[in-house]
Design a protein around this motif. Structure first.
Motif, PDB file in Angstrom:
ATOM      1  N   VAL A   1       0.849  -1.190   0.000  1.00 38.30           N
ATOM      2  CA  VAL A   1       0.000   0.000   0.000  1.00 38.30           C
ATOM      3  C   VAL A   1       0.887   1.244   0.000  1.00 38.30           C
ATOM      4  O   VAL A   1       1.824   1.357   0.796  1.00 38.30           O
ATOM      5  CB  VAL A   1      -0.902   0.020   1.248  1.00 38.30           C
ATOM      6  CG1 VAL A   1      -1.692   1.319   1.320  1.00 38.30           C
ATOM      7  CG2 VAL A   1      -1.851  -1.179   1.242  1.00 38.30           C
ATOM      8  N   GLN A   2       0.591   2.153  -0.925  1.00 38.06           N
ATOM      9  CA  GLN A   2       1.343   3.402  -0.986  1.00 38.06           C
ATOM     10  C   GLN A   2       0.377   4.563  -1.147  1.00 38.06           C
ATOM     11  O   GLN A   2      -0.532   4.511  -1.995  1.00 38.06           O
ATOM     12  CB  GLN A   2       2.351   3.389  -2.125  1.00 38.06           C
ATOM     13  CG  GLN A   2       3.286   4.594  -2.114  1.00 38.06           C
ATOM     14  CD  GLN A   2       4.433   4.476  -3.107  1.00 38.06           C
ATOM     15  OE1 GLN A   2       4.350   3.740  -4.075  1.00 38.06           O
ATOM     16  NE2 GLN A   2       5.494   5.227  -2.876  1.00 38.06           N
ATOM     17  N   LEU A   3       0.572   5.588  -0.334  1.00 37.98           N
ATOM     18  CA  LEU A   3      -0.222   6.803  -0.395  1.00 37.98           C
ATOM     19  C   LEU A   3       0.733   7.977  -0.468  1.00 37.98           C
ATOM     20  O   LEU A   3       1.585   8.135   0.419  1.00 37.98           O
ATOM     21  CB  LEU A   3      -1.112   6.925   0.848  1.00 37.98           C
ATOM     22  CG  LEU A   3      -2.089   5.776   1.108  1.00 37.98           C
ATOM     23  CD1 LEU A   3      -2.675   5.877   2.499  1.00 37.98           C
ATOM     24  CD2 LEU A   3      -3.190   5.754   0.061  1.00 37.98           C
ATOM     25  N   VAL A   4       0.590   8.792  -1.502  1.00 38.61           N
ATOM     26  CA  VAL A   4       1.505   9.924  -1.687  1.00 38.61           C
ATOM     27  C   VAL A   4       0.695  11.201  -1.783  1.00 38.61           C
ATOM     28  O   VAL A   4      -0.005  11.431  -2.776  1.00 38.61           O
ATOM     29  CB  VAL A   4       2.378   9.733  -2.936  1.00 38.61           C
ATOM     30  CG1 VAL A   4       3.315  10.919  -3.096  1.00 38.61           C
ATOM     31  CG2 VAL A   4       3.158   8.429  -2.857  1.00 38.61           C
ATOM     32  N   GLU A   5       0.823  12.028  -0.746  1.00 36.22           N
ATOM     33  CA  GLU A   5       0.112  13.309  -0.734  1.00 36.22           C
ATOM     34  C   GLU A   5       0.911  14.392  -1.439  1.00 36.22           C
ATOM     35  O   GLU A   5       2.135  14.347  -1.453  1.00 36.22           O
ATOM     36  CB  GLU A   5      -0.167  13.769   0.709  1.00 36.22           C
ATOM     37  CG  GLU A   5      -1.009  12.837   1.545  1.00 36.22           C
ATOM     38  CD  GLU A   5      -0.192  11.932   2.436  1.00 36.22           C
ATOM     39  OE1 GLU A   5      -0.701  11.485   3.474  1.00 36.22           O
ATOM     40  OE2 GLU A   5       0.989  11.656   2.077  1.00 36.22           O
ATOM     41  N   SER A   6       0.197  15.355  -1.992  1.00 37.64           N
ATOM     42  CA  SER A   6       0.826  16.520  -2.609  1.00 37.64           C
ATOM     43  C   SER A   6      -0.149  17.685  -2.557  1.00 37.64           C
ATOM     44  O   SER A   6      -1.334  17.504  -2.248  1.00 37.64           O
ATOM     45  CB  SER A   6       1.229  16.221  -4.054  1.00 37.64           C
ATOM     46  OG  SER A   6       0.093  15.890  -4.823  1.00 37.64           O
ATOM     47  N   GLY A   7       0.359  18.879  -2.861  1.00 36.29           N
ATOM     48  CA  GLY A   7      -0.506  20.043  -2.954  1.00 36.29           C
ATOM     49  C   GLY A   7      -0.440  20.994  -1.776  1.00 36.29           C
ATOM     50  O   GLY A   7      -1.080  22.046  -1.794  1.00 36.29           O
ATOM     51  N   GLY A   8       0.300  20.633  -0.726  1.00 37.96           N
ATOM     52  CA  GLY A   8       0.429  21.530   0.404  1.00 37.96           C
ATOM     53  C   GLY A   8       1.299  22.725   0.074  1.00 37.96           C
ATOM     54  O   GLY A   8       1.892  22.808  -1.002  1.00 37.96           O
ATOM     55  N   GLY A   9       1.368  23.659   1.008  1.00 43.07           N
ATOM     56  CA  GLY A   9       2.196  24.828   0.809  1.00 43.07           C
ATOM     57  C   GLY A   9       1.832  25.943   1.763  1.00 43.07           C
ATOM     58  O   GLY A   9       1.085  25.749   2.718  1.00 43.07           O
ATOM     59  N   LEU A  10       2.381  27.133   1.471  1.00 48.08           N
ATOM     60  CA  LEU A  10       2.120  28.324   2.259  1.00 48.08           C
ATOM     61  C   LEU A  10       1.054  29.153   1.549  1.00 48.08           C
ATOM     62  O   LEU A  10       1.191  29.450   0.351  1.00 48.08           O
ATOM     63  CB  LEU A  10       3.401  29.131   2.417  1.00 48.08           C
ATOM     64  CG  LEU A  10       3.274  30.512   3.082  1.00 48.08           C
ATOM     65  CD1 LEU A  10       2.806  30.366   4.522  1.00 48.08           C
ATOM     66  CD2 LEU A  10       4.595  31.245   2.995  1.00 48.08           C
TER      67      LEU A  10
END
Length: 114
Positions: A1-10
């Motif tokens: 199982v792999q979960l890769v989050e993205s889209g965060g920031g300031l």
């Protein structure tokens, strides 16, 4: 199982972000998913949850209702969290979570500050 989050920031207060979670290693379309967050010095909290097919039974913690929207694209094995009208108290590391497998991504940092 792999979960890769993205889209965060300031982002400034009142701004918007859309988080994504790319999932693999399991049958994404058959499992409910959720987003958690953990602010410094606080416990991890459930932010939103969605059933395998999505829809009106989605869950939101009271503090984000009307501002955050959880959704999913089962064809692309991707979970989303659209966040608008962000507040400084939304600052946290946001995690993607597979409820049935108790699997977590590595998290993506969201910082709301002027």
């Amino acid at each position: 199982v792999q979960l890769v989050e993205s889209g965060g920031g300031l982002v400034q207060p009142g701004g918007s972000l859309r988080l994504s979670c790319a999932a693999s290693g399991f049958t994404f379309s058959k499992l409910a998913m959720s987003w958690y967050r953990q602010a410094p010095g606080k416990e991890r909290e459930l932010v939103a949850a969605i059933t395998s097919s999505g829809g009106s039974s989605d869950y939101y913690v009271e503090s984000v209702k009307g501002r955050f929207t959880i959704s999913r694209d089962n064809a692309k094995n991707t979970l989303f969290l659209q966040m608008i009208s962000l507040k400084p108290e939304d600052t946290a590391v946001y995690y993607c979570h597979v409820i049935a497998l108790n699997a977590w991504g590595q998290g993506t940092q969201v910082t709301v500050s002027s």
